[in-house]
Design an enzyme around this catalytic site. Sequence first.
Site, PDB file in Angstrom:
ATOM      1  N   ASP A  21     -41.273 -29.490   9.979  1.00  0.00           N
ATOM      2  CA  ASP A  21     -41.795 -30.685   9.303  1.00  0.00           C
ATOM      3  C   ASP A  21     -41.774 -31.868  10.263  1.00  0.00           C
ATOM      4  OD1 ASP A  21     -42.917 -32.135   7.233  1.00  0.00           O
ATOM      5  OD2 ASP A  21     -41.020 -32.520   6.207  1.00  0.00           O
ATOM      6  N   GLY A  81     -33.481 -43.093   2.003  1.00  0.00           N
ATOM      7  CA  GLY A  81     -34.605 -42.189   2.214  1.00  0.00           C
ATOM      8  C   GLY A  81     -34.744 -41.210   1.071  1.00  0.00           C
ATOM      9  N   VAL A 135     -31.364 -39.342   0.771  1.00  0.00           N
ATOM     10  CA  VAL A 135     -30.425 -39.662   1.844  1.00  0.00           C
ATOM     11  C   VAL A 135     -29.779 -40.996   1.512  1.00  0.00           C
ATOM     12  CG1 VAL A 135     -30.131 -40.093   4.305  1.00  0.00           C
ATOM     13  CG2 VAL A 135     -31.828 -38.420   3.530  1.00  0.00           C
TER      14      VAL A 135
END
Length: 348
Positions: free
Chosen positions: A146, A28, A35
């Site tokens: 978010d 990610g 990530v």
Amino acid sequence: MMRSHLHVFSRKQIENATNNFDDNNIIGVGGHGEVYKGLLEDNNEVAIKKSKEVDQNQRGEFVNEIILLSQINHKNIVKLFGCCLEAQIPMLVFEFVPNGSLFDLLHGHSKTRPIPLGTRLNIALESAEALDYLHSSISHSILHGDVKSANILLDGEYHAKVSDFGASNLVPVDDAQIIAFVQGTRGYLDPECLSTQIITKKSDVYSFGVVILELITRKPAIYIDQNGEKKNLASCFVAKANKEEVHEMLDGELVNNDEKDIGVLQEISQLAVRCLSIRGEDRPTMKQVAEQLQSLLRFHSSLPGLQIDAEETDSLLDKTKYHSVSDMSAFHSTEYSAVLEIDARAPR
């Protein structure tokens, strides 16, 4: 409820787990860093978040946030196992969630794969319960900041796991304090937050309303229409709702199902529109969102041994229980479109 401890990993352990941050292990990439998938010495798979550089003055606040996140214990929130502080940029070690994100499921390579309404309702409910937990169930409320389908991960049985707290903020104990606006993601940004530059719990509710729309339309927050033009899902859906034409935007796979599903879709469409109110005070709380999703899932599932009496069913599908979409003055299309123009110009 706190975990017994937060494990502190050495940088060497993190490097070994990620094969020295091999690009092949990146699972990610976001605005706050990369990530990596990692394998610990005990053969447990983890997700390691390596954040981008932060101001050194903010490092102490970041560490405090790590400590707070270690208190979170909810089955639908990605678990924080530990952290690595042997670097200028702290790294976080989370549980690995194997089935990718809700965004991938809805809009990725498997976007033609059928997804039953019950599965979609369950993902929505579990995500809402997780956000309600953050807002109200721990010592200091947390605003996610978010909320989006890319930050809702799915485990091996497609249960939701809310993730990515890089934009999160603690709710001040002193109500007189305010929280400055934190950059969100285009298509999910709360219009009121954009104008006031103040983030609230209702900002998360707005963003979650967009996620609900993704679940029932199978369109991303910013999508390309049949004419090749970029469209904002929230503004387009609300415009259709004002004309009582939301059926035109619903995922065809769902619309073709039985009458009971149509009733549920009407209710969840109205819930999404309420979440997308221009004014935060007109939006439901995450607790109220979760409660209605729970009722809708129970009605849809009709599980053996789970009885819903006639009065509850009538109430659930009573269109007078909520304001009709066409009567909701907060959604005049001209006002809504004007606000969303600000969102369209916002950077990703």
